[in-house]
Design a protein around this motif. Structure first.
Motif, PDB file in Angstrom:
ATOM      1  N   ILE A 181       4.817   8.113   6.138  1.00  0.00           N
ATOM      2  CA  ILE A 181       3.409   7.922   5.824  1.00  0.00           C
ATOM      3  C   ILE A 181       3.319   6.719   5.036  1.00  0.00           C
ATOM      4  O   ILE A 181       3.254   7.738   3.810  1.00  0.00           O
ATOM      5  CB  ILE A 181       2.750   8.807   6.649  1.00  0.00           C
ATOM      6  CG1 ILE A 181       2.973   9.621   7.106  1.00  0.00           C
ATOM      7  CG2 ILE A 181       1.605   7.442   6.424  1.00  0.00           C
ATOM      8  CD1 ILE A 181       3.249   8.918   8.821  1.00  0.00           C
ATOM      9  N   LEU A 182       3.747   5.776   4.841  1.00  0.00           N
ATOM     10  CA  LEU A 182       3.058   4.619   4.299  1.00  0.00           C
ATOM     11  C   LEU A 182       1.769   3.894   4.272  1.00  0.00           C
ATOM     12  O   LEU A 182       1.292   3.597   5.554  1.00  0.00           O
ATOM     13  CB  LEU A 182       4.286   3.720   4.364  1.00  0.00           C
ATOM     14  CG  LEU A 182       4.317   2.780   3.757  1.00  0.00           C
ATOM     15  CD1 LEU A 182       4.452   3.079   2.209  1.00  0.00           C
ATOM     16  CD2 LEU A 182       5.308   1.373   3.591  1.00  0.00           C
ATOM     17  N   VAL A 183       0.731   4.394   2.897  1.00  0.00           N
ATOM     18  CA  VAL A 183      -0.185   3.318   2.730  1.00  0.00           C
ATOM     19  C   VAL A 183       0.021   2.391   2.456  1.00  0.00           C
ATOM     20  O   VAL A 183       1.316   2.461   1.292  1.00  0.00           O
ATOM     21  CB  VAL A 183      -1.082   4.926   2.213  1.00  0.00           C
ATOM     22  CG1 VAL A 183      -2.279   4.051   1.532  1.00  0.00           C
ATOM     23  CG2 VAL A 183      -1.761   5.689   3.484  1.00  0.00           C
ATOM     24  N   THR A 184       0.005   0.985   2.371  1.00  0.00           N
ATOM     25  CA  THR A 184      -0.021   0.269   2.016  1.00  0.00           C
ATOM     26  C   THR A 184      -1.144  -1.110   2.117  1.00  0.00           C
ATOM     27  O   THR A 184      -1.826  -0.498   3.351  1.00  0.00           O
ATOM     28  CB  THR A 184       0.954  -0.191   1.996  1.00  0.00           C
ATOM     29  OG1 THR A 184       0.960  -1.871   1.662  1.00  0.00           O
ATOM     30  CG2 THR A 184       1.732  -1.198   3.306  1.00  0.00           C
ATOM     31  N   HIS A 185      -1.983  -2.196   1.618  1.00  0.00           N
ATOM     32  CA  HIS A 185      -3.155  -2.618   1.389  1.00  0.00           C
ATOM     33  C   HIS A 185      -2.445  -4.320   2.388  1.00  0.00           C
ATOM     34  O   HIS A 185      -2.959  -5.434   2.354  1.00  0.00           O
ATOM     35  CB  HIS A 185      -4.056  -3.059   0.553  1.00  0.00           C
ATOM     36  CG  HIS A 185      -3.181  -3.508  -0.759  1.00  0.00           C
ATOM     37  ND1 HIS A 185      -2.419  -3.286  -1.997  1.00  0.00           N
ATOM     38  CD2 HIS A 185      -3.268  -4.687  -1.077  1.00  0.00           C
ATOM     39  CE1 HIS A 185      -2.026  -3.843  -2.556  1.00  0.00           C
ATOM     40  NE2 HIS A 185      -2.284  -5.121  -2.334  1.00  0.00           N
ATOM     41  N   ASP A 186      -0.768  -4.213   1.584  1.00  0.00           N
ATOM     42  CA  ASP A 186      -0.548  -5.555   2.207  1.00  0.00           C
ATOM     43  C   ASP A 186       0.597  -5.086   3.063  1.00  0.00           C
ATOM     44  O   ASP A 186       1.611  -4.152   3.134  1.00  0.00           O
ATOM     45  CB  ASP A 186       0.949  -5.273   0.159  1.00  0.00           C
ATOM     46  CG  ASP A 186       1.626  -6.717   0.458  1.00  0.00           C
ATOM     47  OD1 ASP A 186       1.335  -7.930   2.044  1.00  0.00           O
ATOM     48  OD2 ASP A 186       2.462  -6.717  -0.012  1.00  0.00           O
ATOM     49  N   PRO A 187      -0.086  -6.245   3.957  1.00  0.00           N
ATOM     50  CA  PRO A 187       1.224  -6.321   5.397  1.00  0.00           C
ATOM     51  C   PRO A 187       2.618  -6.592   5.493  1.00  0.00           C
ATOM     52  O   PRO A 187       3.012  -5.683   6.430  1.00  0.00           O
ATOM     53  CB  PRO A 187       0.394  -7.131   6.353  1.00  0.00           C
ATOM     54  CG  PRO A 187      -0.603  -7.971   4.998  1.00  0.00           C
ATOM     55  CD  PRO A 187      -0.696  -6.831   4.242  1.00  0.00           C
ATOM     56  N   TYR A 188       2.601  -7.289   4.139  1.00  0.00           N
ATOM     57  CA  TYR A 188       4.271  -7.775   4.207  1.00  0.00           C
ATOM     58  C   TYR A 188       4.764  -6.167   3.794  1.00  0.00           C
ATOM     59  O   TYR A 188       6.531  -6.190   4.827  1.00  0.00           O
ATOM     60  CB  TYR A 188       4.122  -8.247   2.596  1.00  0.00           C
ATOM     61  CG  TYR A 188       5.773  -8.629   2.516  1.00  0.00           C
ATOM     62  CD1 TYR A 188       6.433  -9.514   2.783  1.00  0.00           C
ATOM     63  CD2 TYR A 188       6.298  -8.037   1.420  1.00  0.00           C
ATOM     64  CE1 TYR A 188       8.079 -10.387   3.098  1.00  0.00           C
ATOM     65  CE2 TYR A 188       7.994  -8.194   0.930  1.00  0.00           C
ATOM     66  CZ  TYR A 188       8.572  -9.388   2.099  1.00  0.00           C
ATOM     67  OH  TYR A 188      10.284  -9.440   1.777  1.00  0.00           O
ATOM     68  N   ASP A 189       5.062  -5.115   3.204  1.00  0.00           N
ATOM     69  CA  ASP A 189       5.252  -4.130   3.412  1.00  0.00           C
ATOM     70  C   ASP A 189       5.422  -3.247   4.251  1.00  0.00           C
ATOM     71  O   ASP A 189       7.124  -2.804   4.772  1.00  0.00           O
ATOM     72  CB  ASP A 189       4.621  -2.547   2.111  1.00  0.00           C
ATOM     73  CG  ASP A 189       4.671  -3.762   0.780  1.00  0.00           C
ATOM     74  OD1 ASP A 189       4.811  -4.005   0.015  1.00  0.00           O
ATOM     75  OD2 ASP A 189       3.789  -3.276   0.580  1.00  0.00           O
ATOM     76  N   ALA A 190       4.742  -3.677   5.092  1.00  0.00           N
ATOM     77  CA  ALA A 190       4.176  -2.627   7.190  1.00  0.00           C
ATOM     78  C   ALA A 190       5.900  -3.817   8.017  1.00  0.00           C
ATOM     79  O   ALA A 190       6.284  -3.553   8.262  1.00  0.00           O
ATOM     80  CB  ALA A 190       3.752  -2.634   7.273  1.00  0.00           C
ATOM     81  N   ILE A 228       5.038 -11.480  11.060  1.00  0.00           N
ATOM     82  CA  ILE A 228       4.763 -10.282  11.334  1.00  0.00           C
ATOM     83  C   ILE A 228       3.669  -9.763  10.269  1.00  0.00           C
ATOM     84  O   ILE A 228       2.467  -9.708  11.142  1.00  0.00           O
ATOM     85  CB  ILE A 228       5.872  -9.024  11.821  1.00  0.00           C
ATOM     86  CG1 ILE A 228       6.711  -8.712  12.807  1.00  0.00           C
ATOM     87  CG2 ILE A 228       4.769  -7.549  11.517  1.00  0.00           C
ATOM     88  CD1 ILE A 228       8.021  -7.733  12.304  1.00  0.00           C
ATOM     89  N   THR A 229       3.736 -10.260   9.082  1.00  0.00           N
ATOM     90  CA  THR A 229       2.906  -9.916   8.210  1.00  0.00           C
ATOM     91  C   THR A 229       1.660 -10.847   8.500  1.00  0.00           C
ATOM     92  O   THR A 229       0.806 -10.559   7.848  1.00  0.00           O
ATOM     93  CB  THR A 229       3.347 -10.838   7.065  1.00  0.00           C
ATOM     94  OG1 THR A 229       4.553 -10.542   6.106  1.00  0.00           O
ATOM     95  CG2 THR A 229       2.717 -10.126   6.047  1.00  0.00           C
ATOM     96  N   ARG A 230       1.922 -12.161   8.741  1.00  0.00           N
ATOM     97  CA  ARG A 230       0.775 -13.093   9.146  1.00  0.00           C
ATOM     98  C   ARG A 230      -0.041 -12.885  10.362  1.00  0.00           C
ATOM     99  O   ARG A 230      -1.599 -12.340  10.290  1.00  0.00           O
ATOM    100  CB  ARG A 230       1.224 -14.114   9.952  1.00  0.00           C
ATOM    101  CG  ARG A 230       1.258 -15.349   8.652  1.00  0.00           C
ATOM    102  CD  ARG A 230       1.851 -16.837   9.483  1.00  0.00           C
ATOM    103  NE  ARG A 230       2.463 -16.997  10.234  1.00  0.00           N
ATOM    104  CZ  ARG A 230       3.988 -17.062   9.644  1.00  0.00           C
ATOM    105  NH1 ARG A 230       4.197 -17.091   8.818  1.00  0.00           N
ATOM    106  NH2 ARG A 230       4.598 -17.141  11.204  1.00  0.00           N
ATOM    107  N   ASP A 231       0.298 -11.697  11.668  1.00  0.00           N
ATOM    108  CA  ASP A 231      -0.462 -10.794  12.504  1.00  0.00           C
ATOM    109  C   ASP A 231      -0.760  -9.593  12.245  1.00  0.00           C
ATOM    110  O   ASP A 231      -1.878  -9.406  12.260  1.00  0.00           O
ATOM    111  CB  ASP A 231       0.969 -10.594  14.154  1.00  0.00           C
ATOM    112  CG  ASP A 231       0.960 -11.913  14.317  1.00  0.00           C
ATOM    113  OD1 ASP A 231       0.746 -12.842  14.064  1.00  0.00           O
ATOM    114  OD2 ASP A 231       2.838 -11.147  14.776  1.00  0.00           O
TER     115      ASP A 231
END
Length: 238
Positions: A181-190, A228-231
Motif C-alpha cells: 500500500i503506497l501513499v503518495t500525493h504524486d500521481p507519477y509514483d502511482a 497515466i499520470t495526467r489522467d
C-alpha cells in the motif's frame, strides 16, 4: 517466495474531534497487489495507512489483514517519509533493532536484496540519502515480507533518486512478493509502480475512483507513464 497479505478495509466513519475525516471507505486488496492511495494533501491518506497498520483503532468499521484485525495480524513493514534510522547502529544493526530474532544471515540477504550487500557495517552517517532509504526498506522487509505500508517514501528527493528507488521497489516486490500500500500525493509514483490506484478526495474523504492499471510495469514507457499520470492528476482535482 512468501505470498502477500490480503486486506479488507471497511471504514464506516473516522472522526477527529467534531470533524468527520472518512465516511464509507470500502475496498479489498488481494494478495501481492501494489495499490497506490492518492489524493490531495490533508485528505487523510497517512491516517488511513495507520488504520490499516493497527496503529489507530479509533474508528467505526473494520480492517482485516488475512482475516484478522490488524492488532492480531502480523506486524506490517512500514516505510516512512524519512528513513528514521538509529544513528548509532550499523545498517545490519538497524534491521536487528526492529527484529531482534532475525538471523544475521537473513538480515544480510535483505540488505543484499536492496543492493547493500557491502554496507552491513556502515552507520547512517556513512551512507548516502539513497542508501539510507534502502536500509529503511530492508528494515521494513525484516519486519514483514507480506505487507509493506509506504508513507510518501519518495517525497523531498530529486527525480533521479526517486527513479532509482522506483526500480528498487519494483525489484523487491518481484523478489519477495509482498502486498504493498503506497501513499503518495504524486500521481507519477502511482503511474510507475501501482497495479491499481485508489483516489481519495473531499471532506469527509471518500473513494472517488478505483482504477486498475492493466499495462504491466515493464511495458510502461515514458509516454504511457505520462498519460497515466495526467489522467490520475485530473481525477485528483475534479
Amino acid at each position: 517466495m512468501a505470498s502477500g497479505a490480503r486486506l479488507n478495509v471497511e471504514i464506516e466513519q473516522k472522526r477527529f474531534g467534531n470533524e468527520t475525516l472518512f465516511q464509507g471507505i470500502h475496498f479489498e486488496v488481494p494478495s501481492g497487489q501494489i495499490v497506490a492511495l492518492i489524493g490531495p494533501s490533508g485528505v487523510g491518506k497517512s491516517t488511513l495507512l495507520r488504520l490499516i497498520a493497527g496503529i489507530d483503532t479509533d474508528y467505526a468499521g473494520k480492517v482485516m489483514v488475512d482475516g484478522k484485525a490488524p492488532t492480531q495480524a502480523q506486524v506490517p513493514g512500514f516505510v516512512f517519509q524519512d528513513p528514521r534510522l538509529l544513528p548509532w547502529e550499523t545498517a545490519l544493526g538497524n534491521l536487528l533493532a526492529v527484529k531482534p530474532d532475525l538471523p544475521p544471515d537473513t538480515g544480510r540477504k535483505l540488505l543484499a536484496g536492496v543492493g547493500l550487500d557491502e554496507a552491513e557495517h556502515l552507520r547512517p552517517a556513512e551512507l548516502s540519502g539513497g542508501m539510507q532509504r534502502r536500509v529503511a526498506l530492508a528494515r521494513a522487509l525484516a519486519v514483514s515480507s507480506r505487507l509493506l505500508l509506504l508513507d510518501e517514501p519518495f517525497v523531498s528527493i530529486d527525480r533521479k533518486l526517486a527513479g532509482e528507488l522506483h526500480s528498487l521497489l519494483a525489484g523487491v516486490v518481484q523478489q519477495f512478493g509482498p502486498t504493498v500500500i503506497l501513499v503518495t500525493h504524486d500521481p507519477y509514483d502511482a503511474a510507475v509502480l501501482a497495479d491499481r490506484v485508489i483516489t481519495l478526495r473531499d471532506r469527509p474523504a471518500r473513494v472517488v475512483s478505483d482504477t486498475v492499471l492493466d499495462i504491466p510495469h515493464s511495458e510502461r514507457d515514458a509516454d504511457i507513464v505520462a498519460s497515466i499520470t495526467r489522467d490520475l492528476d485530473a481525477g485528483m482535482r475534479e
